[in-house]
Structures are given as structure tokens and as C-alpha cells.
Design an enzyme around this catalytic site. Structure first.
Site, short mmCIF file in Angstrom:
data_model
loop_
_atom_site.label_atom_id
_atom_site.label_comp_id
_atom_site.label_asym_id
_atom_site.label_seq_id
_atom_site.Cartn_x
_atom_site.Cartn_y
_atom_site.Cartn_z
N HIS A 28 -3.85 -8.66 6.21
CA HIS A 28 -5.17 -8.35 5.65
C HIS A 28 -5.33 -8.75 4.18
CE1 HIS A 28 -4.42 -4.46 3.36
NE2 HIS A 28 -3.27 -4.63 3.98
N CYS B 48 -4.35 1.60 -3.40
CA CYS B 48 -3.48 2.50 -2.64
C CYS B 48 -3.33 3.86 -3.31
CB CYS B 48 -2.10 1.85 -2.45
SG CYS B 48 -2.16 0.32 -1.51
#
Length: 382
Positions: A200, A327
Site C-alpha cells: 500500500h 501510525c
């Protein structure tokens, strides 16, 4: 206008990748572990994808293992290499992705290793002289240093690291998630034990990645439960995801130079426009083309009163970006990377990350919004 400048977090699927995956979804539903015709067809597709990835990286198909993504691949390499080789010492940096740093810290906390973190300068450059000092004192150690930092974009000379590791018989793992599909990786030339990739990050699907294990290395699986991936990862293969990964990497390599030149021009353009329109703007990390990932620009802004509201304001105005690493979104402790380089905590930072689908018009749109936000704060303070 809706603008997406968070490509270091994830990228949009390429249309050709979608088409390849849809074809697989429609035509190849068999379990690759089954011995009947439907299973053999799916197995053939998986192995074709493996050969594609291996050829692009100049590796052997037997050295490519498909995973659920970069995090699993990092964990597998780190945990199983340290356990399998009886390693008691590891070296990394304080600005690694948490998939690496947290894994090593957990092993250290459990008393399985002693962990040393390398010195990093204010620009985010890792001190490789410090690495050599530590290796000289601790040969046959485990070294994990990422190729490009996901928040700053800084590039590390992993070829130099690999030669140092070879000199001191160290095991070398590199998280190459941010550079995979953006820079060529010749694994026949690079003396490295493990690298990782996630589809991705280069216009492939989420939920699929791979671990390269140099053929001279033998480690145990991280996930048990079946004989898939040549007994190295239990669980039915994500067939259409693997097809998407291979197609995305194939496209990335075919168009790499063209896209690199184009995306670098966008980054340079945004940097220049920000310097022109926002007094006292700064940049975290390296920005020179030969030292920095061309897809990432980390901007430190003078609107000190904005704080965490900056990303919110960008979002409601139609701009998607990250404050450091995506993240860590929602975390109250902020970016460990920016803390690691001693960045000014009073200034909000935004990571803009680019891809082949972005345009200069989008850059202009974002710069005007940032100019408006910073100007508004100046007026309030006055």
C-alpha cells in the site's frame, strides 16, 4: 477542493492494480494449498507474483515470503533472527518505525537482548561512525536501520551499513517500506540479510507485504498453522492481494525514473512556495534530493499557538496530511522521531507526502491555506 498529501501513510490504488485484483477475485477463488485444479491455478498465480517481485529486486523467488504487511515482516525478521542465531545484542536508532523499535524494546525488556540506539543529529542523520564503534565492541550482533525515515524522509546509506555489518559478522535488517517501489533495490549487489515491503506504500492494496530473507539465512516462522510460504508462514495466502502487490511493484519499476523526477519537482515546488509565503518556515530533516526521500517533506511552522489544531484546521479545509507518522495518530505523546532529533516542541509540524497523482495546483491550494492560518495567528497576537 479535496487534497491528499499523506502518501507516506498509504497510497491510492493504481487502476491497473485494481483490474488485476478484480480479475483474480472473479476467476481464481481456489485455495493455493489445495491439490485440485482450482487450487493449482491459485498456486500458480501466487508463484508467478513471487517470481515477478524477485526479478524486480534481483533476488531468487525462494527468498521472497509474502506477509500481511511491513509490520509483520519486520517482526518476523527481528524476533526469529535474534532467537534463531542466539543473538544477545542489537543496534538500532531512536527514530525507527515503531514496528522495529517497539519489537526490539520488547525483547530488551524481556531480557533477551541488550539494545543500543545510535546517535542521531538535529537533521535526523544516523551516526554511522557510532555504529562502527558499537560493532567493533559487539561483533555478531543484530542491526536494524531503515532505508528512509517515514516522518522526515532522511535516506540512510544502507550499502555502507551492509558492508560494516559484513565486516563485523552482524545480521543486518532494513525496513525498506518507504523506499520500496520508489528506489531500485538490487539484492544481488546489496549484502543484506532481511528487507521488508508493503504494497500500500506504492499504489498496491493494504494487508499484504513481503519479507526478503537472504538465502544464506535460515529462521523459523513467526506464524504457525500450515505449510504455506514453504513452511515459513502459516495461513491461506491472500491471493488477490499478492497479485496486486506484484502488479503495483511492476508498474512502479517501469515508471520509476519518470515518477521520481515529477514527484521531486512537486516537493521542490512546495518547499520554495512555503519559503516565499511563510516567514520563518523551517523543515525537519534533510531536504536535499540526494539525502532525502523525494516523496516526503516535513514542515515546521511558526504558528506556535495552533498546536494540535493545525491538522484539524487543514482537514476541515480539505487537506489530508499527517503530524509526523500516521501510525501514531491520536497519540498524546507526539512524534518520537521529532523528539529524537530535538525538534522545537512549540512549533507544529506537518508531514506532506506526495505521489504521482498530486499536482502543483494542489500544492498552491495547500500553501495558501497554511499562509492564511499563520497570518491569522499573527493578527490575533498583534
Amino acid at each position: 477542493m479535496q487534497v491528499y498529501f499523506d502518501n507516506a501513510a498509504t497510497t491510492a490504488l493504481d487502476q491497473e492494480v485494481i483490474e488485476a485484483m478484480v480479475k483474480t477475485l472473479n476467476e481464481n477463488f481456489g485455495n493455493p494449498s489445495s491439490i485440485h485444479a482450482h487450487g493449482r491455478e491459485s498456486k500458480t498465480i501466487v508463484e508467478k507474483a513471487r517470481r515477478t517481485v524477485a526479478k524486480l529486486l534481483n533476488a531468487s523467488p525462494s527468498e521472497i515470503f509474502f506477509t500481511s504487511g511491513g509490520t509483520e515482516a519486520d517482526n518476523m525478521a527481528i524476533v526469529r533472527a535474534i532467537e534463531g542465531y542466539g543473538i544477545s545484542h542489537a543496534i538500532s536508532s531512536p527514530i525507527e518505525h515503531h514496528a522495529v523499535l517497539h519489537t526490539l524494546e520488547e525483547l530488551a525488556h524481556a531480557g533477551k537482548i541488550h539494545l543500543d540506539l545510535l546517535r542521531v543529529d538535529s537533521k535526523g542523520n544516523i551516526d554511522l561512525n557510532h555504529l562502527e564503534e558499537l560493532l567493533a565492541k559487539n561483533p555478531r550482533t543484530f542491526v536494524s536501520i531503515m532505508h528512509a525515515n517515514n516522518e522526515l524522509g532522511n535516506l540512510t546509506d544502507i550499502k555502507r551499513v551492509s558492508l560494516l555489518c559484513e565486516q563485523y559478522q552482524a545480521i543486518f535488517h532494513s525496513d525498506t517500506v518507504q523506499t520500496m517501489g520508489h528506489y531500485p533495490h538490487d539484492l544481488s549487489d546489496l549484502k543484506i540479510d532481511f528487507i521488508t515491503g508493503a504494497a500500500h506504500k506504492f499504489h498496491g492494496p493494504k494487508g499484504v507485504g513481503f519479507l526478503y530473507i537472504n538465502g544464506r539465512n535460515k529462521i523459523k516462522p513467526l506464524i504457525y498453522g500450515g505449510a504455506q510460504e514453504r513452511n515459513m508462514r502459516g495461513g491461506t495466502e491472500n491471493v488477490y492481494g499478492i497479485v496486486g502487490l506484484a502488479k503495483a511493484l511492476e508498474l512502479a519499476y517501469a515508471e520509476m525514473e519518470e515518477h521520481r523526477n515529477y514527484i521531486q519537482s512537486l516537493k521542490d515546488y512546495m518547499k520554495a512556495k512555503l519559503e516565499e509565503n511563510i516567514p520563518n518556515v523551517r523543515f525537519n530533516g534533510e531536504t536535499d534530493a540526494d539525502k532525502s526521500l523525494y516523496t516526503v517533506l516535513n514542515v515546521s511552522l511558526p504558528c506556535t499557538k495552533m498546536g494540535d489544531m493545525l491538522l484539524f484546521n487543514l482537514d476541515i479545509k480539505g487537506v489530508s496530511a499527517s503530524g509526523g507518522s500516521a501510525c501514531s495518530s491520536g497519540s498524546d505523546i507526539g512524534s518520537h522521531v521529532l523528539r529524537g532529533i530535538g525538534a522545537d516542541g512549540t512549533r507544529p509540524s506537518v508531514r506532506f507526502s506526495f505521489c504521482k497523482f498530486n499536482t502543483k495546483a494542489e500544492v498552491d491550494f495547500v500553501v495558501e491555506i497554511l499562509k492564511e492560518i499563520c497570518t491569522s495567528e499573527e493578527k490575533v497576537e498583534a
